[in-house]
Scaffold this motif. Structure first.
Motif, PDB file in Angstrom:
ATOM      1  N   GLY A 109       0.567  -1.127  -0.231  1.00  0.00           N
ATOM      2  CA  GLY A 109      -0.100   0.086  -0.184  1.00  0.00           C
ATOM      3  C   GLY A 109       0.854   1.060  -0.385  1.00  0.00           C
ATOM      4  N   ASP A 110       0.235   2.591   0.667  1.00  0.00           N
ATOM      5  CA  ASP A 110       0.872   3.412   0.116  1.00  0.00           C
ATOM      6  C   ASP A 110       1.265   4.012   1.108  1.00  0.00           C
ATOM      7  OD1 ASP A 110       2.089   6.416  -0.295  1.00  0.00           O
ATOM      8  OD2 ASP A 110      -0.284   7.010  -0.408  1.00  0.00           O
ATOM      9  N   MET A 132       3.007   6.630   2.834  1.00  0.00           N
ATOM     10  CA  MET A 132       2.070   7.547   3.404  1.00  0.00           C
ATOM     11  C   MET A 132       1.490   7.241   4.304  1.00  0.00           C
ATOM     12  SD  MET A 132       4.792   9.607   1.817  1.00  0.00           S
ATOM     13  CE  MET A 132       4.773  10.704   2.716  1.00  0.00           C
ATOM     14  N   ASP A 154      14.668   4.247   0.297  1.00  0.00           N
ATOM     15  CA  ASP A 154      15.073   4.460  -0.194  1.00  0.00           C
ATOM     16  C   ASP A 154      14.517   4.872  -1.653  1.00  0.00           C
ATOM     17  OD1 ASP A 154      16.436   4.334  -3.261  1.00  0.00           O
ATOM     18  OD2 ASP A 154      16.195   2.311  -3.819  1.00  0.00           O
ATOM     19  N   PRO A 155      13.560   6.214  -1.236  1.00  0.00           N
ATOM     20  CA  PRO A 155      12.396   6.582  -1.951  1.00  0.00           C
ATOM     21  C   PRO A 155      12.424   7.121  -3.473  1.00  0.00           C
ATOM     22  CG  PRO A 155      12.892   7.786  -0.024  1.00  0.00           C
ATOM     23  CD  PRO A 155      14.213   7.173  -0.330  1.00  0.00           C
ATOM     24  N   TYR A 165      13.876   9.445  -6.782  1.00  0.00           N
ATOM     25  CA  TYR A 165      14.504  10.209  -6.826  1.00  0.00           C
ATOM     26  C   TYR A 165      13.665  11.766  -7.555  1.00  0.00           C
ATOM     27  CZ  TYR A 165      16.841   5.529  -6.513  1.00  0.00           C
ATOM     28  OH  TYR A 165      17.275   4.073  -6.144  1.00  0.00           O
ATOM     29  N   GLN A 183      17.545  -2.175  -7.813  1.00  0.00           N
ATOM     30  CA  GLN A 183      17.159  -3.146  -6.769  1.00  0.00           C
ATOM     31  C   GLN A 183      18.857  -3.079  -5.997  1.00  0.00           C
ATOM     32  OE1 GLN A 183      17.157  -7.243  -7.717  1.00  0.00           O
ATOM     33  NE2 GLN A 183      18.245  -7.694  -6.152  1.00  0.00           N
ATOM     34  N   LYS A 184      18.420  -2.300  -4.660  1.00  0.00           N
ATOM     35  CA  LYS A 184      19.934  -1.641  -4.140  1.00  0.00           C
ATOM     36  C   LYS A 184      20.687  -3.437  -3.686  1.00  0.00           C
ATOM     37  CE  LYS A 184      20.086   2.450  -4.861  1.00  0.00           C
ATOM     38  NZ  LYS A 184      19.171   2.442  -5.149  1.00  0.00           N
ATOM     39  N   PRO A 242       9.715   1.636   3.961  1.00  0.00           N
ATOM     40  CA  PRO A 242       8.653   1.982   3.208  1.00  0.00           C
ATOM     41  C   PRO A 242       8.090   2.547   2.066  1.00  0.00           C
ATOM     42  CG  PRO A 242       9.970   4.228   4.425  1.00  0.00           C
ATOM     43  CD  PRO A 242      10.666   3.216   4.197  1.00  0.00           C
ATOM     44  N   GLY A 292      10.616  -1.821  -2.471  1.00  0.00           N
ATOM     45  CA  GLY A 292      10.552  -1.880  -3.800  1.00  0.00           C
ATOM     46  C   GLY A 292      10.772  -3.820  -3.978  1.00  0.00           C
ATOM     47  N   VAL A 293      12.095  -4.353  -3.907  1.00  0.00           N
ATOM     48  CA  VAL A 293      12.495  -5.831  -4.124  1.00  0.00           C
ATOM     49  C   VAL A 293      12.722  -6.681  -2.661  1.00  0.00           C
ATOM     50  CG1 VAL A 293      11.944  -6.501  -6.122  1.00  0.00           C
ATOM     51  CG2 VAL A 293      13.993  -5.867  -6.029  1.00  0.00           C
ATOM     52  N   ALA A 294      12.515  -5.208  -1.466  1.00  0.00           N
ATOM     53  CA  ALA A 294      13.115  -6.200  -0.275  1.00  0.00           C
ATOM     54  C   ALA A 294      14.489  -6.299   0.120  1.00  0.00           C
ATOM     55  CB  ALA A 294      11.920  -7.116   0.151  1.00  0.00           C
ATOM     56  N   GLU A 316       5.198  -1.745   0.543  1.00  0.00           N
ATOM     57  CA  GLU A 316       5.787  -0.945  -1.102  1.00  0.00           C
ATOM     58  C   GLU A 316       4.155  -1.261  -1.568  1.00  0.00           C
ATOM     59  OE1 GLU A 316       7.594  -0.758  -3.489  1.00  0.00           O
ATOM     60  OE2 GLU A 316       6.581  -1.157  -4.680  1.00  0.00           O
ATOM     61  N   ILE A 317       4.621   0.100  -2.903  1.00  0.00           N
ATOM     62  CA  ILE A 317       2.748   0.040  -3.248  1.00  0.00           C
ATOM     63  C   ILE A 317       2.080  -0.842  -4.600  1.00  0.00           C
ATOM     64  CG2 ILE A 317       3.094   1.839  -5.241  1.00  0.00           C
ATOM     65  CD1 ILE A 317       1.237   3.525  -3.637  1.00  0.00           C
ATOM     66  N   ASP A 318       3.535  -0.964  -5.176  1.00  0.00           N
ATOM     67  CA  ASP A 318       3.461  -2.016  -6.782  1.00  0.00           C
ATOM     68  C   ASP A 318       2.955  -3.106  -6.220  1.00  0.00           C
ATOM     69  OD1 ASP A 318       3.780  -1.987  -9.498  1.00  0.00           O
ATOM     70  OD2 ASP A 318       5.189  -3.626  -8.559  1.00  0.00           O
ATOM     71  N   TYR A 335       6.276  -5.918  -7.286  1.00  0.00           N
ATOM     72  CA  TYR A 335       7.283  -6.065  -6.462  1.00  0.00           C
ATOM     73  C   TYR A 335       6.978  -6.721  -5.043  1.00  0.00           C
ATOM     74  CZ  TYR A 335       9.448  -2.863  -9.949  1.00  0.00           C
ATOM     75  OH  TYR A 335       9.751  -1.982 -11.363  1.00  0.00           O
TER      76      TYR A 335
HETATM   77  C1  LIG Z   1      13.668   3.346  -5.765  1.00  0.00           C
HETATM   78  S1  LIG Z   1      12.187   2.122  -5.348  1.00  0.00           S
HETATM   79  C2  LIG Z   1      13.084   1.274  -4.447  1.00  0.00           C
HETATM   80  C3  LIG Z   1      14.140  -0.143  -4.687  1.00  0.00           C
HETATM   81  C4  LIG Z   1      14.335  -0.673  -3.663  1.00  0.00           C
HETATM   82  N1  LIG Z   1      15.298  -0.013  -2.369  1.00  0.00           N
HETATM   83  C5  LIG Z   1      15.834  -2.193  -3.763  1.00  0.00           C
HETATM   84  O1  LIG Z   1      16.202  -2.272  -3.243  1.00  0.00           O
HETATM   85  O2  LIG Z   1      14.594  -2.812  -4.298  1.00  0.00           O
HETATM   86  C6  LIG Z   1      11.207   3.139  -4.709  1.00  0.00           C
HETATM   87  C7  LIG Z   1      10.068   1.964  -4.291  1.00  0.00           C
HETATM   88  O3  LIG Z   1       8.876   2.693  -3.791  1.00  0.00           O
HETATM   89  C8  LIG Z   1       7.895   2.169  -4.406  1.00  0.00           C
HETATM   90  N2  LIG Z   1       6.717   3.242  -3.614  1.00  0.00           N
HETATM   91  C9  LIG Z   1       6.940   4.609  -4.761  1.00  0.00           C
HETATM   92  N3  LIG Z   1       6.018   5.541  -3.746  1.00  0.00           N
HETATM   93  C10 LIG Z   1       5.273   4.215  -2.810  1.00  0.00           C
HETATM   94  C11 LIG Z   1       4.299   4.716  -1.922  1.00  0.00           C
HETATM   95  N4  LIG Z   1       4.080   5.956  -1.750  1.00  0.00           N
HETATM   96  N5  LIG Z   1       4.239   3.720  -0.695  1.00  0.00           N
HETATM   97  C12 LIG Z   1       5.402   2.602  -1.172  1.00  0.00           C
HETATM   98  N6  LIG Z   1       5.832   2.261  -2.189  1.00  0.00           N
HETATM   99  C13 LIG Z   1       5.930   3.379  -2.562  1.00  0.00           C
HETATM  100  C14 LIG Z   1       8.492   2.111  -5.629  1.00  0.00           C
HETATM  101  O4  LIG Z   1       7.212   1.593  -6.157  1.00  0.00           O
HETATM  102  C15 LIG Z   1       9.822   1.359  -5.701  1.00  0.00           C
HETATM  103  O5  LIG Z   1       9.567  -0.218  -5.825  1.00  0.00           O
END
Ligand SMILES: C[S@@+](CC[C@H](N)C(=O)[O-])C[C@H]1O[C@@H](n2cnc3c(N)ncnc32)[C@H](O)[C@@H]1O
Length: 246
Positions: A15-16, A18, A35-36, A38, A177-178, A200, A203-205, A222-224, A227
């Motif tokens: 979900g979101d 925020m 890693d929000p 950019y 993916q970090k 928060p 991404g892929v955890a 994660e919102i997607d 992922y």
């Molecule tokens: C920069 S990526 C993070 C990648 C992560 N560090 C990894 O290693 O997989 C940012 C992620 O934030 C998710 N995202 C964007 N807005 C969001 C929100 N409001 N709530 C939760 N996740 C969100 C995106 O779908 C994306 O997968």
């Protein structure tokens, strides 16, 4: 409210963040490592196409189009952080001033780290620098956890390759993916075993995997959906690893 005390291993939510963050109890998180998006999309010149290799992704992703400002995080990050907590946020050159402007007045210390990527994407046109450094802002208050090691290991600079090989997920492929070495370096420095690490924007955890490998508990959002599913699959192997599982 989310029962964070009940998290013995990890908890993943879709979900979101925020909205979901509002349900995290006060002072319950030991390390926020995230890693929000950019917000680099507006600087992009578009993806680069080649006959002889796969295209180079300059646009990052659809999720990067949505504008998120550091000011949006301040209230909840401050509220949920434990008194011994730390915050580490990957960010980009266009955002670092905003993070400083908003977070520096509120926390005792504001610093930054540089992650040097030893294998950056090549600059085929040879027209500018390689994009080989990523910034990580960090902030904390007095009394924060800080596992200082040797002087030589405490530079605010860390080198490792971008995520590749067997560590890199193929399906789904996440563009940012970090790699685990940088995440584990931060987690070791800024938290202790059994502490609760929160990402928060998971991404892929990757943060979750790094946290579990180091015996920390993990909460991720994660919102997607695609992922999020990848996070569930990826972390399944770490349920019983280290600290007792729920
Ligand atoms: C920069 S990526 C993070 C990648 C992560 N560090 C990894 O290693 O997989 C940012 C992620 O934030 C998710 N995202 C964007 N807005 C969001 C929100 N409001 N709530 C939760 N996740 C969100 C995106 O779908 C994306 O997968």
């Amino acid at each position: 409210m989310i029962d964070v005390m009940g998290i013995k291993s990890y908890k993943l939510l879709q979900g979101d963040c925020m909205k979901i963050m509002k349900d995290i109890p006060d002072r319950s998180i030991d390390l926020i490592l995230c890693d929000p998006p950019y917000n680099l999309a507006k600087y992009s010149t578009g993806n680069m196409h080649f006959d002889w290799r796969s295209e180079i992704n300059n646009d990052v992703a659809q999720w990067d189009l949505e504008e998120l400002s550091p000011a949006d995080f301040l209230e909840d990050f401050k509220r949920i952080l434990s008194p011994k907590g730390n915050i580490f946020v990957f960010t980009s050159y266009n955002m670092i001033g905003k993070w400083h402007e908003v977070f520096d007045p509120v926390f005792a210390t504001f610093q930054f780290m540089v992650w040097h990527k030893t294998n950056p994407i090549p600059n085929i046109r040879k027209s500018s620098f390689l994009n080989s450094c990523e910034l990580i802002v960090c902030m904390w208050n007095k009394g924060h956890t800080w596992n200082f090691t040797k002087q030589s290991e405490m530079h605010n600079f860390f080198e490792c390759p971008i995520c590749m090989g067997s560590e890199r997920l193929k399906n789904p492929k996440h563009p940012t993916q970090k790699p685990l070495p940088i995440l584990k370096h931060i987690i070791k420095l800024a938290s202790n075993e059994k502490d609760l690490v929160f990402d928060p924007f998971m991404g892929v955890a990757s943060t979750g995997v790094a946290a579990r490998q180091l015996n920390r508990r993990f909460l991720g959002i994660e919102i997607d959906h695609t992922y999020y599913k990848a996070c569930v699959d990826r972390l399944a192997d770490y349920k019983e690893y280290g600290v007792e599982s729920t």
